[in-house]
Design an enzyme around this catalytic site. Structure first.
Site, PDB file in Angstrom:
ATOM      1  N   GLU A  68       0.883  -1.173   0.000  1.00  0.00           N
ATOM      2  CA  GLU A  68       0.000   0.000   0.000  1.00  0.00           C
ATOM      3  C   GLU A  68       0.917   1.219   0.000  1.00  0.00           C
ATOM      4  O   GLU A  68       1.688   1.436   0.932  1.00  0.00           O
ATOM      5  CB  GLU A  68      -0.908  -0.053   1.230  1.00  0.00           C
ATOM      6  CG  GLU A  68      -2.279   0.562   0.973  1.00  0.00           C
ATOM      7  CD  GLU A  68      -2.197   2.056   0.767  1.00  0.00           C
ATOM      8  OE1 GLU A  68      -2.769   2.578  -0.213  1.00  0.00           O
ATOM      9  OE2 GLU A  68      -1.524   2.717   1.584  1.00  0.00           O
ATOM     10  N   CYS A  99       3.581  -2.502  -8.732  1.00  0.00           N
ATOM     11  CA  CYS A  99       2.315  -2.039  -8.155  1.00  0.00           C
ATOM     12  C   CYS A  99       2.535  -0.834  -7.223  1.00  0.00           C
ATOM     13  O   CYS A  99       2.850   0.240  -7.713  1.00  0.00           O
ATOM     14  CB  CYS A  99       1.597  -3.199  -7.479  1.00  0.00           C
ATOM     15  SG  CYS A  99      -0.164  -2.917  -7.357  1.00  0.00           S
ATOM     16  N   ARG A 158      -5.612  -4.364  -7.172  1.00  0.00           N
ATOM     17  CA  ARG A 158      -5.836  -2.914  -6.924  1.00  0.00           C
ATOM     18  C   ARG A 158      -4.726  -2.088  -7.578  1.00  0.00           C
ATOM     19  O   ARG A 158      -4.104  -1.229  -6.950  1.00  0.00           O
ATOM     20  CB  ARG A 158      -5.921  -2.633  -5.422  1.00  0.00           C
ATOM     21  CG  ARG A 158      -7.196  -3.170  -4.794  1.00  0.00           C
ATOM     22  CD  ARG A 158      -7.294  -2.860  -3.318  1.00  0.00           C
ATOM     23  NE  ARG A 158      -6.304  -3.581  -2.551  1.00  0.00           N
ATOM     24  CZ  ARG A 158      -6.358  -4.882  -2.273  1.00  0.00           C
ATOM     25  NH1 ARG A 158      -7.378  -5.610  -2.697  1.00  0.00           N
ATOM     26  NH2 ARG A 158      -5.425  -5.475  -1.577  1.00  0.00           N
ATOM     27  N   HIS A 193       2.206  -8.059 -10.674  1.00  0.00           N
ATOM     28  CA  HIS A 193       3.058  -8.710  -9.661  1.00  0.00           C
ATOM     29  C   HIS A 193       3.730  -9.971 -10.224  1.00  0.00           C
ATOM     30  O   HIS A 193       3.255 -11.085  -9.941  1.00  0.00           O
ATOM     31  CB  HIS A 193       2.199  -9.145  -8.466  1.00  0.00           C
ATOM     32  CG  HIS A 193       1.660  -8.032  -7.647  1.00  0.00           C
ATOM     33  ND1 HIS A 193       2.293  -7.547  -6.532  1.00  0.00           N
ATOM     34  CD2 HIS A 193       0.526  -7.303  -7.775  1.00  0.00           C
ATOM     35  CE1 HIS A 193       1.581  -6.577  -5.999  1.00  0.00           C
ATOM     36  NE2 HIS A 193       0.507  -6.404  -6.737  1.00  0.00           N
ATOM     37  N   GLU A 195       6.273 -11.430  -9.245  1.00  0.00           N
ATOM     38  CA  GLU A 195       6.904 -12.237  -8.194  1.00  0.00           C
ATOM     39  C   GLU A 195       6.013 -13.375  -7.715  1.00  0.00           C
ATOM     40  O   GLU A 195       6.494 -14.311  -7.097  1.00  0.00           O
ATOM     41  CB  GLU A 195       7.339 -11.343  -7.014  1.00  0.00           C
ATOM     42  CG  GLU A 195       6.229 -10.843  -6.096  1.00  0.00           C
ATOM     43  CD  GLU A 195       5.433  -9.663  -6.649  1.00  0.00           C
ATOM     44  OE1 GLU A 195       5.670  -9.249  -7.794  1.00  0.00           O
ATOM     45  OE2 GLU A 195       4.548  -9.174  -5.904  1.00  0.00           O
TER      46      GLU A 195
END
Ligand code: GLN
Length: 215
Positions: A68, A99, A158, A193, A195
């Protein structure tokens, strides 16, 4: 007391300490730290988690994981990492952000929360949570420029998209016309993402970028 090497230590890659491999730090304040380290190590790098300035000072490249971005921005201040990170990025330290990491590397954030200060290492404007609540998280199979082989399976959670790019920033991939992977000479960023999918091609590209600036 001497220990029996056959039984004493955890298995590590035989060349995990090889100093010819670049040393990449993974910012370890929040997010998929272990997954990024594993993908980087599979891609030929040594890695350390970064929580202190002394760790940040030693690395040849840095990864900013997802999480976040408002929290990461605040924790950079709490852990007294922001000034050194800004200085090292301005000095050309290669960086990869996924992200929330992409959001942190941007020059401008749209729909930012108050107090959220980006690192301005990559000349892009990003929009937070851009794909909206209806499609909070989704997956797509997309071609990524500079990534050889088949299209990539990309997981978005998100996710931001890139609203605009400045000079010297190349768009590597897009979804519905919105850039989701971009790079400059030394900074790479993805809305998705890699990973968590086991596909190490983005991490390999970043390890190459780090290796190229090291020599
Ligand atoms: N929406 C988050 C943010 O604004 C990013 C989500 C993620 O990193 N998976 O920081």
């Amino acid at each position: 007391m001497p220990t029996d090497p056959a039984v004493s230590v955890e298995p590590t890659a035989p060349d995990a300490d090889d100093p010819t491999r670049p040393l990449i730090g993974v910012l370890a304040l929040q997010g998929d730290v272990r997954e990024h380290r594993r993908a980087l190590e599979k891609s030929g790098a040594r890695t350390i988690p970064v929580r202190r300035p002394a760790e940040l000072a030693r690395v040849d490249g840095i990864v900013l994981p997802g999480g976040e971005s408002t929290t990461i921005s605040r924790l950079l201040d709490v852990f007294e990492l922001r000034d050194l990170l800004s200085d090292r990025l301005a000095g050309g330290l290669p960086a990869y952000g996924s992200c929330a990491g992409m959001i942190m590397l941007a020059t401008e954030i749209l729909d930012a929360r108050s107090g959220q200060v980006p690192l301005a290492a990559l000349d892009i404007t990003v929009r937070r949570n851009a794909f909206g609540r209806q499609v909070d998280s989704f997956e797509a199979t997309i071609p990524v420029l500079g990534v050889p082989g088949e299209d990539m399976h990309a997981v978005f959670i998100r996710a931001p998209w890139v609203e605009s790019v400045g000079d010297g920033v190349q768009v590597l991939a897009a979804v519905d016309g919105h850039p989701v992977a971009v790079r400059s000479e030394r900074v790479l960023a993805t809305s998705f993402h890699p990973e968590i999918t086991g596909d190490t091609r983005i991490h390999r590209l970043f390890v190459e970028m780090v290796t190229d600036t090291r020599v």
